[in-house]
Scaffold this motif. Structure first.
Motif, PDB file in Angstrom:
ATOM      1  N   ASP A  82       4.912 -26.565  -6.077  1.00 57.23           N
ATOM      2  CA  ASP A  82       6.248 -26.563  -6.678  1.00 57.23           C
ATOM      3  C   ASP A  82       7.240 -25.671  -5.930  1.00 57.23           C
ATOM      4  N   GLY A  83       6.832 -25.167  -4.754  1.00 59.81           N
ATOM      5  CA  GLY A  83       7.746 -24.374  -3.947  1.00 59.81           C
ATOM      6  C   GLY A  83       7.617 -22.877  -4.113  1.00 59.81           C
ATOM      7  N   GLY A  84       6.794 -22.438  -5.055  1.00 60.41           N
ATOM      8  CA  GLY A  84       6.568 -21.012  -5.244  1.00 60.41           C
ATOM      9  C   GLY A  84       5.522 -20.487  -4.268  1.00 60.41           C
ATOM     10  N   TYR A  85       5.192 -19.212  -4.400  1.00 59.08           N
ATOM     11  CA  TYR A  85       4.228 -18.589  -3.496  1.00 59.08           C
ATOM     12  C   TYR A  85       3.223 -17.758  -4.281  1.00 59.08           C
ATOM     13  N   ARG A  86       2.041 -17.624  -3.713  1.00 62.75           N
ATOM     14  CA  ARG A  86       1.020 -16.743  -4.275  1.00 62.75           C
ATOM     15  C   ARG A  86       0.312 -16.026  -3.134  1.00 62.75           C
ATOM     16  N   LEU A  87      -0.345 -14.914  -3.453  1.00 63.60           N
ATOM     17  CA  LEU A  87      -1.117 -14.209  -2.448  1.00 63.60           C
ATOM     18  C   LEU A  87      -2.310 -15.047  -2.024  1.00 63.60           C
ATOM     19  N   ASP A  88      -2.713 -14.896  -0.770  1.00 65.23           N
ATOM     20  CA  ASP A  88      -3.831 -15.697  -0.265  1.00 65.23           C
ATOM     21  C   ASP A  88      -5.019 -14.792   0.097  1.00 65.23           C
ATOM     22  N   ALA A  89      -6.083 -15.408   0.591  1.00 64.73           N
ATOM     23  CA  ALA A  89      -7.376 -14.744   0.743  1.00 64.73           C
ATOM     24  C   ALA A  89      -7.371 -13.563   1.711  1.00 64.73           C
ATOM     25  N   GLU A  90      -6.481 -13.554   2.697  1.00 62.15           N
ATOM     26  CA  GLU A  90      -6.480 -12.471   3.676  1.00 62.15           C
ATOM     27  C   GLU A  90      -6.166 -11.127   3.015  1.00 62.15           C
ATOM     28  N   VAL A  91      -5.399 -11.163   1.938  1.00 62.78           N
ATOM     29  CA  VAL A  91      -5.093  -9.932   1.205  1.00 62.78           C
ATOM     30  C   VAL A  91      -6.376  -9.342   0.621  1.00 62.78           C
ATOM     31  N   MET A  92      -7.224 -10.192   0.082  1.00 64.50           N
ATOM     32  CA  MET A  92      -8.497  -9.741  -0.468  1.00 64.50           C
ATOM     33  C   MET A  92      -9.384  -9.156   0.629  1.00 64.50           C
ATOM     34  N   ARG A  93      -9.388  -9.797   1.785  1.00 65.95           N
ATOM     35  CA  ARG A  93     -10.212  -9.283   2.891  1.00 65.95           C
ATOM     36  C   ARG A  93      -9.746  -7.906   3.329  1.00 65.95           C
ATOM     37  N   LEU A  94      -8.439  -7.726   3.436  1.00 69.14           N
ATOM     38  CA  LEU A  94      -7.893  -6.433   3.835  1.00 69.14           C
ATOM     39  C   LEU A  94      -8.191  -5.361   2.791  1.00 69.14           C
ATOM     40  N   ALA A  95      -8.108  -5.741   1.515  1.00 69.46           N
ATOM     41  CA  ALA A  95      -8.417  -4.786   0.445  1.00 69.46           C
ATOM     42  C   ALA A  95      -9.877  -4.343   0.532  1.00 69.46           C
ATOM     43  N   ALA A  96     -10.762  -5.297   0.819  1.00 70.31           N
ATOM     44  CA  ALA A  96     -12.182  -4.972   0.950  1.00 70.31           C
ATOM     45  C   ALA A  96     -12.415  -4.062   2.148  1.00 70.31           C
ATOM     46  N   CYS A  97     -11.709  -4.316   3.248  1.00 66.69           N
ATOM     47  CA  CYS A  97     -11.830  -3.462   4.438  1.00 66.69           C
ATOM     48  C   CYS A  97     -11.357  -2.052   4.143  1.00 66.69           C
ATOM     49  N   TYR A  98     -10.263  -1.950   3.412  1.00 64.32           N
ATOM     50  CA  TYR A  98      -9.717  -0.634   3.063  1.00 64.32           C
ATOM     51  C   TYR A  98     -10.711   0.160   2.234  1.00 64.32           C
ATOM     52  N   GLN A  99     -11.227  -0.472   1.192  1.00 62.02           N
ATOM     53  CA  GLN A  99     -12.141   0.241   0.315  1.00 62.02           C
ATOM     54  C   GLN A  99     -13.430   0.613   1.047  1.00 62.02           C
ATOM     55  N   HIS A 100     -13.891  -0.255   1.931  1.00 65.95           N
ATOM     56  CA  HIS A 100     -15.112   0.043   2.675  1.00 65.95           C
ATOM     57  C   HIS A 100     -14.892   1.215   3.638  1.00 65.95           C
ATOM     58  N   ALA A 101     -13.735   1.216   4.301  1.00 66.63           N
ATOM     59  CA  ALA A 101     -13.452   2.258   5.283  1.00 66.63           C
ATOM     60  C   ALA A 101     -13.182   3.601   4.621  1.00 66.63           C
ATOM     61  N   PHE A 102     -12.467   3.575   3.518  1.00 66.14           N
ATOM     62  CA  PHE A 102     -12.054   4.820   2.889  1.00 66.14           C
ATOM     63  C   PHE A 102     -13.137   5.369   1.972  1.00 66.14           C
ATOM     64  N   GLY A 103     -13.753   4.508   1.189  1.00 61.49           N
ATOM     65  CA  GLY A 103     -14.838   4.923   0.313  1.00 61.49           C
ATOM     66  C   GLY A 103     -14.422   5.864  -0.792  1.00 61.49           C
ATOM     67  N   LEU A 104     -13.119   5.933  -1.096  1.00 66.06           N
ATOM     68  CA  LEU A 104     -12.648   6.860  -2.124  1.00 66.06           C
ATOM     69  C   LEU A 104     -13.232   6.517  -3.490  1.00 66.06           C
ATOM     70  N   ALA A 105     -13.380   5.234  -3.760  1.00 59.61           N
ATOM     71  CA  ALA A 105     -13.921   4.820  -5.060  1.00 59.61           C
ATOM     72  C   ALA A 105     -15.316   5.375  -5.294  1.00 59.61           C
ATOM     73  N   ASP A 106     -16.113   5.480  -4.213  1.00 56.74           N
ATOM     74  CA  ASP A 106     -17.472   6.002  -4.348  1.00 56.74           C
ATOM     75  C   ASP A 106     -17.487   7.447  -4.823  1.00 56.74           C
TER      76      ASP A 106
END
Length: 244
Positions: A82-106
């Motif tokens: 319908d012409g709108g936009y949504r976030l796509d899978a690359e955002v999820m991949r980058l988020a996973a990379c961030y959390q893995h690299a930083f490990g702050l959640a652990d």
């Protein structure tokens, strides 16, 4: 049909100003515009219309469309039928990379779980994002009466205990005169109270604010005094674990 304002949000203006002043250098304007489109997506968004992205960014529609094409080519957003936009899978991949690299959640999550069990209040960890504070991690109280904030939610940089910690200890400012943890009641919400303490990383850089929050009827000044030592110790231990 109601008209929507195209005035840029305070957040969008702050991002532009920061990009132009950091280290006395200017970024690439096209990149700034593309990132303003990407970061215009908010928690809870499914798809966002072109008109809404235009309103949130303060950019004209043709510019948003051009930026969206570039972002779509990298898999960061996707245009829907319908012409709108949504976030796509690359955002999820980058988020996973961030959390893995930083490990702050652990490091943070076990501390939040321990605090929530020991005090019966909601434990959370906030970082600063421009003129707002971001709830990064949160463990809810077991009590039925509690504040409904979720990880990813943005709150104002007001006079609340959490915002005070993020403001006072930002950029290594001298804060020896500030007695932590800080307690406030009824600031952001007249029904909620919070007590917060800073957490530091390598070089004394502020990582965020460790906080306990709950309704004013339960988290009273007297109760806050009881749990301040526990929260302060948790903040010191987390600072040590994070290399501070």
């Amino acid at each position: 049909m109601a008209k929507t304002s195209k005035t840029p949000s305070k957040t969008a203006k702050a991002k532009t100003a920061k990009a132009e002043t950091t280290s006395g250098l200017k970024g690439v304007s096209a990149v700034d515009r593309a990132l303003s489109v990407l970061t215009a997506f908010q928690r809870g968004d499914g798809e966002v219309s072109l008109a809404e992205l235009t309103r949130r960014t303060g950019l004209i529609k043709t510019t948003v469309m051009r930026m969206a094409l570039s972002l779509e080519s990298f898999g960061l957003i996707r245009r829907v039928d319908d012409g709108g936009y949504r976030l796509d899978a690359e955002v999820m991949r980058l988020a996973a990379c961030y959390q893995h690299a930083f490990g702050l959640a652990d490091h943070v999550t076990p501390v939040l779980e321990k605090l929530a069990r020991a005090t019966g209040e909601t434990a959370s960890f906030y970082t600063r994002r421009g003129d707002q504070r971001l709830c990064l991690f949160r463990v809810e109280s077991a009590n039925q009466i509690r504040m409904h904030v979720q990880p990813g939610d943005l709150r104002p940089m007001d006079k609340s205990a959490i915002a005070q910690v993020l403001r006072h200890f930002d950029r290594g400012r001298a804060t020896a005169e500030i007695d932590t943890p800080i307690f406030t009641s009824g600031v952001t919400d007249p029904h909620s109270a919070a007590v917060a303490t800073p957490v530091f990383g390598p070089g004394g850089a502020l990582l965020g604010a460790l906080a306990l929050s709950g309704p004013v009827t339960r988290l009273t000044p007297a109760r806050a005094e009881e749990i301040r030592p526990l929260l302060k110790t948790a903040g010191i231990d987390l600072t040590t674990a994070c290399g501070g």
